[in-house]
Design a protein around this motif. Structure first.
Motif, PDB file in Angstrom:
ATOM      1  N   LEU A   1     -24.418 -35.065 -18.836  1.00  0.00           N
ATOM      2  CA  LEU A   1     -23.114 -35.202 -18.261  1.00  0.00           C
ATOM      3  C   LEU A   1     -22.124 -35.977 -19.276  1.00  0.00           C
ATOM      4  O   LEU A   1     -22.651 -37.270 -19.698  1.00  0.00           O
ATOM      5  N   HIS A   2     -20.923 -35.535 -19.546  1.00  0.00           N
ATOM      6  CA  HIS A   2     -20.085 -36.197 -20.391  1.00  0.00           C
ATOM      7  C   HIS A   2     -18.913 -36.759 -19.307  1.00  0.00           C
ATOM      8  O   HIS A   2     -18.374 -35.858 -18.471  1.00  0.00           O
ATOM      9  N   ILE A   3     -18.315 -37.747 -19.792  1.00  0.00           N
ATOM     10  CA  ILE A   3     -17.344 -38.226 -18.846  1.00  0.00           C
ATOM     11  C   ILE A   3     -16.268 -38.755 -20.078  1.00  0.00           C
ATOM     12  O   ILE A   3     -16.555 -39.213 -21.228  1.00  0.00           O
ATOM     13  N   PHE A   4     -14.837 -38.423 -19.648  1.00  0.00           N
ATOM     14  CA  PHE A   4     -14.091 -38.777 -20.751  1.00  0.00           C
ATOM     15  C   PHE A   4     -12.726 -39.710 -20.128  1.00  0.00           C
ATOM     16  O   PHE A   4     -12.242 -39.399 -19.030  1.00  0.00           O
ATOM     17  N   PRO A   5     -12.738 -40.706 -20.716  1.00  0.00           N
ATOM     18  CA  PRO A   5     -13.437 -41.155 -21.892  1.00  0.00           C
ATOM     19  C   PRO A   5     -14.419 -42.352 -21.340  1.00  0.00           C
ATOM     20  O   PRO A   5     -15.525 -42.425 -22.117  1.00  0.00           O
TER      21      PRO A   5
ATOM     22  N   MET B   1     -21.686 -52.126  -8.765  1.00  0.00           N
ATOM     23  CA  MET B   1     -21.328 -50.547  -8.260  1.00  0.00           C
ATOM     24  C   MET B   1     -22.435 -49.632  -8.013  1.00  0.00           C
ATOM     25  O   MET B   1     -23.502 -49.733  -9.100  1.00  0.00           O
ATOM     26  N   ASP B   2     -22.637 -48.708  -7.205  1.00  0.00           N
ATOM     27  CA  ASP B   2     -23.538 -47.998  -6.909  1.00  0.00           C
ATOM     28  C   ASP B   2     -23.511 -46.544  -7.342  1.00  0.00           C
ATOM     29  O   ASP B   2     -23.057 -45.596  -6.856  1.00  0.00           O
ATOM     30  N   GLY B   3     -23.770 -46.788  -8.826  1.00  0.00           N
ATOM     31  CA  GLY B   3     -23.791 -45.409  -9.413  1.00  0.00           C
ATOM     32  C   GLY B   3     -23.892 -45.733 -11.227  1.00  0.00           C
ATOM     33  O   GLY B   3     -24.484 -46.904 -11.351  1.00  0.00           O
ATOM     34  N   TRP B   4     -23.420 -44.969 -11.892  1.00  0.00           N
ATOM     35  CA  TRP B   4     -23.533 -45.261 -13.325  1.00  0.00           C
ATOM     36  C   TRP B   4     -21.951 -45.558 -13.721  1.00  0.00           C
ATOM     37  O   TRP B   4     -21.306 -44.821 -13.546  1.00  0.00           O
ATOM     38  N   GLU B   5     -21.959 -46.560 -14.371  1.00  0.00           N
ATOM     39  CA  GLU B   5     -20.570 -46.831 -15.064  1.00  0.00           C
ATOM     40  C   GLU B   5     -20.557 -47.769 -16.446  1.00  0.00           C
ATOM     41  O   GLU B   5     -21.717 -48.520 -16.737  1.00  0.00           O
ATOM     42  N   SER B   6     -19.820 -47.187 -17.260  1.00  0.00           N
ATOM     43  CA  SER B   6     -19.796 -47.606 -18.707  1.00  0.00           C
ATOM     44  C   SER B   6     -18.442 -48.784 -18.441  1.00  0.00           C
ATOM     45  O   SER B   6     -17.796 -48.632 -17.824  1.00  0.00           O
ATOM     46  N   ARG B   7     -18.662 -49.420 -19.792  1.00  0.00           N
ATOM     47  CA  ARG B   7     -17.620 -50.390 -20.014  1.00  0.00           C
ATOM     48  C   ARG B   7     -16.380 -49.668 -20.382  1.00  0.00           C
ATOM     49  O   ARG B   7     -16.434 -48.444 -20.718  1.00  0.00           O
TER      50      ARG B   7
ATOM     51  N   ALA C   1     -27.716 -23.700 -10.125  1.00  0.00           N
ATOM     52  CA  ALA C   1     -26.518 -22.772  -9.545  1.00  0.00           C
ATOM     53  C   ALA C   1     -25.279 -23.561  -9.450  1.00  0.00           C
ATOM     54  O   ALA C   1     -24.251 -22.954  -9.406  1.00  0.00           O
ATOM     55  N   GLY C   2     -25.431 -25.025  -9.678  1.00  0.00           N
ATOM     56  CA  GLY C   2     -24.120 -25.857  -9.567  1.00  0.00           C
ATOM     57  C   GLY C   2     -24.201 -27.257  -9.681  1.00  0.00           C
ATOM     58  O   GLY C   2     -25.429 -27.593  -9.324  1.00  0.00           O
ATOM     59  N   PHE C   3     -23.357 -27.922  -9.683  1.00  0.00           N
ATOM     60  CA  PHE C   3     -23.392 -29.397  -9.688  1.00  0.00           C
ATOM     61  C   PHE C   3     -22.393 -29.928  -8.736  1.00  0.00           C
ATOM     62  O   PHE C   3     -21.269 -29.441  -8.586  1.00  0.00           O
ATOM     63  N   GLU C   4     -23.022 -31.151  -8.230  1.00  0.00           N
ATOM     64  CA  GLU C   4     -22.143 -32.053  -7.331  1.00  0.00           C
ATOM     65  C   GLU C   4     -21.988 -33.183  -8.036  1.00  0.00           C
ATOM     66  O   GLU C   4     -22.650 -34.132  -8.673  1.00  0.00           O
ATOM     67  N   ILE C   5     -20.419 -33.513  -8.155  1.00  0.00           N
ATOM     68  CA  ILE C   5     -20.134 -34.719  -8.791  1.00  0.00           C
ATOM     69  C   ILE C   5     -19.429 -35.545  -7.858  1.00  0.00           C
ATOM     70  O   ILE C   5     -18.397 -35.407  -7.108  1.00  0.00           O
TER      71      ILE C   5
ATOM     72  N   LEU D   1     -24.839 -37.715  -9.343  1.00  0.00           N
ATOM     73  CA  LEU D   1     -24.805 -36.438 -10.035  1.00  0.00           C
ATOM     74  C   LEU D   1     -25.984 -35.680  -8.942  1.00  0.00           C
ATOM     75  O   LEU D   1     -27.087 -36.094  -9.336  1.00  0.00           O
ATOM     76  N   ARG D   2     -25.885 -34.799  -8.583  1.00  0.00           N
ATOM     77  CA  ARG D   2     -26.817 -33.772  -7.985  1.00  0.00           C
ATOM     78  C   ARG D   2     -26.905 -32.375  -8.640  1.00  0.00           C
ATOM     79  O   ARG D   2     -25.598 -31.656  -9.016  1.00  0.00           O
ATOM     80  N   VAL D   3     -27.799 -31.937  -8.971  1.00  0.00           N
ATOM     81  CA  VAL D   3     -28.052 -30.480  -9.760  1.00  0.00           C
ATOM     82  C   VAL D   3     -28.673 -29.594  -8.716  1.00  0.00           C
ATOM     83  O   VAL D   3     -29.905 -29.686  -8.654  1.00  0.00           O
ATOM     84  N   TRP D   4     -27.889 -28.940  -8.122  1.00  0.00           N
ATOM     85  CA  TRP D   4     -28.396 -27.899  -7.228  1.00  0.00           C
ATOM     86  C   TRP D   4     -28.844 -26.488  -7.852  1.00  0.00           C
ATOM     87  O   TRP D   4     -28.100 -25.920  -8.685  1.00  0.00           O
TER      88      TRP D   4
END
Length: 328
Positions: free
Chosen positions: A147-151, A55-61, A82-86, A158-161
């Motif tokens: 960046l926290h992801i649940f769970p 997968m093209d991104g970050w992925e946990s088990r 100023a904001g985040f793009e998820i 992730l873009r940090v604008w």
């Protein structure tokens, strides 16, 4: 919306500024480094690696114990967010339903456990195969984002604008610097055409990697010429303009000229209209293919903050450097 963000802000988490994903609790299925890849996320049917579907991104088990996953991005330069793009594009049955974002200031590559993290968002609800912008209000420069992801699950990008927070007090009054450099707070504001390459590339570090790493317009089939408006990182007196056409050989502009001003206001479109009447900084000059062109015979128009690059009639420019001294 996302094109508008590029007009107003810089992605502080981009690799060419030196940003890096320095830690993740788990990136079993997809390498944490892909979270800030500059390319748009893709899905490759049938592509697997030794741990499962690529997968093209970050992925946990899939988490089988209490808790949640998170990762840390170290920004290449301090910035005001100023904001985040998820972006969860292509993550459908494996996206995280919730997320939160924090930031801190730290000299460490990975902030210690006792770092003063500031919570910038409430718990956000995410959807699969989606792309959202989350504006925030935080006027202090930061060096790291968490960046926290649940769970658990996967996030494509992730873009940090925000805006680069350059500490100009560390620059000597007689020091000549690139006032337009992205790392110094320079940015592209608007261009009449970005068909093959974005105007923000003009301010990026180094020489362009290829033709895609520059500003390039389509072939003009009507009268006129193409142009771009950019903002310097600080007020300054420009002593040299460098126009680099690296990699542009059959598609470089024939000529260019520069206009500049101390102040502009309004929307990008309004600034573009104002720029037509800005004073001339560099008269019309001939360009060549795949070359660095240095122009020192510039008009003495005083300190400036905005510049308009005009290319005749169309084509591609890799980088624009405006070397000068900061006016405090």
């Amino acid at each position: 919306m996302f094109d508008d963000l590029r007009r107003r802000f810089v992605d502080l988490a981009q690799l060419r500024l030196g940003s890096e994903v320095v830690y993740a609790t788990d990136d079993f299925f997809a390498d944490k480094a892909r979270l800030i890849s500059p390319a748009e996320p893709v899905f490759v049917p049938g592509k697997y690696d030794e741990n499962g579907k690529w997968m093209d991104g970050w992925e946990s088990r899939r988490k089988r114990v209490p808790g949640h996953d998170w990762c840390v991005v170290r920004l290449g330069v301090p910035g005001v967010v100023a904001g985040f793009e998820i972006d969860t594009r292509h993550f459908t049955g494996n996206y995280p339903p919730g997320a939160e974002l924090e930031a801190c200031v730290s000299d460490d590559m990975v902030p210690a456990e006792d770092a003063a993290w500031t919570r910038l968002t409430s718990r956000l609800e995410l959807k699969g195969d989606d792309r959202v912008y989350v504006p925030i209000e935080h006027d202090q420069p930061v060096t790291h984002v968490r960046l926290h992801i649940f769970p658990d699950g996967g996030v494509a990008r992730l873009r940090v604008w925000g805006r680069v927070a350059k500490d100009w007090s560390q620059v000597g009054v007689d020091e000549v610097v690139d006032l337009l450099a992205m790392a110094n707070g320079g940015r592209g504001v608007i261009a009449n055409d970005e068909h093959f390459g974005r105007v923000e590339n003009l301010t990026a570090p180094g020489r362009g990697a290829d033709m895609g790493d520059g500003w390039e317009t389509r072939r003009r089939r009507e009268p006129g010429h193409d142009w771009a408006v950019l903002e310097l990182g600080a007020f300054g007196r420009i002593e040299e303009a460098v126009v680099d056409t690296a990699h542009f050989k059959g598609n470089y502009p024939d000529r260019c000229f520069l206009q500049a001003t101390a102040r502009a206001h309004g929307t990008p479109e309004e600034m573009a209209a104002q720029s037509e009447a800005w004073p001339m900084l560099l008269p019309e000059a001939k360009l060549s293919a795949d070359q660095i062109h240095a122009f020192r015979d510039l008009a003495q128009i005083g300190p400036v903050r905005f510049v308009r690059l005009n290319i005749i009639p169309d084509g591609g420019v890799s980088r624009l450097r405006l070397m000068g001294r900061v006016i405090r």
